[in-house]
Design a protein around this motif. Structure first.
Motif, PDB file in Angstrom:
ATOM      1  N   SER A 160       0.842  -1.213   0.000  1.00  0.00           N
ATOM      2  CA  SER A 160       0.000   0.000   0.000  1.00  0.00           C
ATOM      3  C   SER A 160       0.869   1.251   0.000  1.00  0.00           C
ATOM      4  CB  SER A 160      -0.926   0.026   1.205  1.00  0.00           C
ATOM      5  OG  SER A 160      -1.795  -1.085   1.181  1.00  0.00           O
ATOM      6  N   ALA A 161       1.897   1.229   0.835  1.00  0.00           N
ATOM      7  CA  ALA A 161       2.796   2.389   0.888  1.00  0.00           C
ATOM      8  C   ALA A 161       3.483   2.610  -0.454  1.00  0.00           C
ATOM      9  CB  ALA A 161       3.827   2.190   1.986  1.00  0.00           C
ATOM     10  N   GLU A 163       2.368   1.738  -3.346  1.00  0.00           N
ATOM     11  CA  GLU A 163       1.364   2.251  -4.287  1.00  0.00           C
ATOM     12  C   GLU A 163       1.144   3.750  -4.071  1.00  0.00           C
ATOM     13  OE1 GLU A 163      -2.069  -0.162  -3.716  1.00  0.00           O
ATOM     14  OE2 GLU A 163      -1.263  -1.875  -4.828  1.00  0.00           O
ATOM     15  N   LYS A 164       1.023   4.138  -2.800  1.00  0.00           N
ATOM     16  CA  LYS A 164       0.816   5.565  -2.502  1.00  0.00           C
ATOM     17  C   LYS A 164       2.013   6.393  -2.938  1.00  0.00           C
ATOM     18  CE  LYS A 164      -2.507   4.980   1.185  1.00  0.00           C
ATOM     19  NZ  LYS A 164      -2.811   5.137   2.606  1.00  0.00           N
ATOM     20  N   ARG A 165       3.221   5.841  -2.706  1.00  0.00           N
ATOM     21  CA  ARG A 165       4.419   6.546  -3.162  1.00  0.00           C
ATOM     22  C   ARG A 165       4.402   6.696  -4.680  1.00  0.00           C
ATOM     23  NH1 ARG A 165       7.302   2.918   0.119  1.00  0.00           N
ATOM     24  NH2 ARG A 165       7.742   3.793   2.166  1.00  0.00           N
ATOM     25  N   GLU A 167       1.841   6.727  -6.634  1.00  0.00           N
ATOM     26  CA  GLU A 167       0.824   7.722  -7.011  1.00  0.00           C
ATOM     27  C   GLU A 167       1.368   9.142  -6.828  1.00  0.00           C
ATOM     28  OE1 GLU A 167      -2.755   7.039  -4.823  1.00  0.00           O
ATOM     29  OE2 GLU A 167      -3.143   5.074  -5.753  1.00  0.00           O
ATOM     30  N   ILE A 168       2.022   9.340  -5.683  1.00  0.00           N
ATOM     31  CA  ILE A 168       2.555  10.672  -5.384  1.00  0.00           C
ATOM     32  C   ILE A 168       3.635  11.042  -6.406  1.00  0.00           C
ATOM     33  CG2 ILE A 168       3.893  11.991  -3.707  1.00  0.00           C
ATOM     34  CD1 ILE A 168       2.314  10.428  -1.535  1.00  0.00           C
ATOM     35  N   LYS A 171       1.942  11.802  -9.611  1.00  0.00           N
ATOM     36  CA  LYS A 171       1.292  13.113  -9.508  1.00  0.00           C
ATOM     37  C   LYS A 171       2.338  14.224  -9.590  1.00  0.00           C
ATOM     38  CE  LYS A 171      -2.304  15.689  -8.284  1.00  0.00           C
ATOM     39  NZ  LYS A 171      -2.824  16.512  -9.346  1.00  0.00           N
TER      40      LYS A 171
END
Length: 202
Positions: A160-161, A163-165, A167-168, A171
């Motif tokens: 999850s981390a 994936e969030k990284r 995404e960031i 972005k």
């Protein structure tokens, strides 16, 4: 020696007790013919020797009777003592045998009970140890499952981390690209961004 001992006994008994007085010879009236035949055939023994012989015979008989009585009484006393001792020894040996038998029975009984206790103890220990081993195996299995579950959770969190990284980062890349494109557009047109001017003018 046997002859000397009766003589000693005879001398002791004669000194202690007075010799018995022989009864006087009764004078029998015999026919003259018979009296003459006895005189001619058997000479009469001397008067002095006859009382001495009878005295000696009587004393010896009395002494032998006394000795026999003493010996018989001593023999019976000794025999009674020996029989009593034999009976006592027999009784003691029976008591000792009974005691040994009872001790042996007690030892065997105690040994049997101790063996039963040892067997019971070993059985209970084996049962408890088997149960403990089973519990340990169950705990190990649960531990392994729990560890696996926690590792899966950690892996999920990491995923999850990431994936969030991602995404960031995506972005950020997009924002940078957009900023570069907008800047290029402003440069091409020669105009300034409105927001930025507004910020400066404010």
């Amino acid at each position: 020696m046997a002859e000397e001992e009766p003589k000693k006994v005879e001398s002791e008994t004669t000194s202690e007790t007075p010799p018995p007085v022989p009864p006087p010879n009764p004078v029998e009236e015999t026919p003259k013919d018979v009296a003459a035949e006895e005189k001619s055939v058997i000479p009469p023994p001397p008067a002095e020797d006859k009382p001495d012989d009878s005295k000696a015979l009587v004393v010896v008989e009395k002494v032998t009777e006394v000795v026999a009585e003493v010996k018989s009484s001593e023999g019976s006393v000794n025999r009674d003592a020996v029989l009593a001792r034999v009976a006592t020894e027999k009784r003691m040996s029976l008591i000792k045998a009974w005691e040994e038998s009872e001790k042996s029975k007690a030892e065997n009984k105690a040994h049997k009970k101790l063996s039963a206790i040892v067997a019971w103890e070993n059985s209970r220990k084996a049962s408890v140890e088997a149960e403990l081993k089973k519990i340990e195996e169950q705990l190990e299995k649960k531990k392994a499952e729990y560890v696996e579950k926690q590792k899966n959770k950690i892996a999920q969190i990491h995923k999850s981390a990431e994936e969030k990284r991602a995404e960031i980062e995506a972005k950020r890349g997009e924002d940078l690209l957009k900023a570069e494109e907008t800047a290029a557009k402003y440069r091409a047109t020669g105009s300034a961004p409105k927001k930025l001017l507004g910020c400066f003018s404010a």
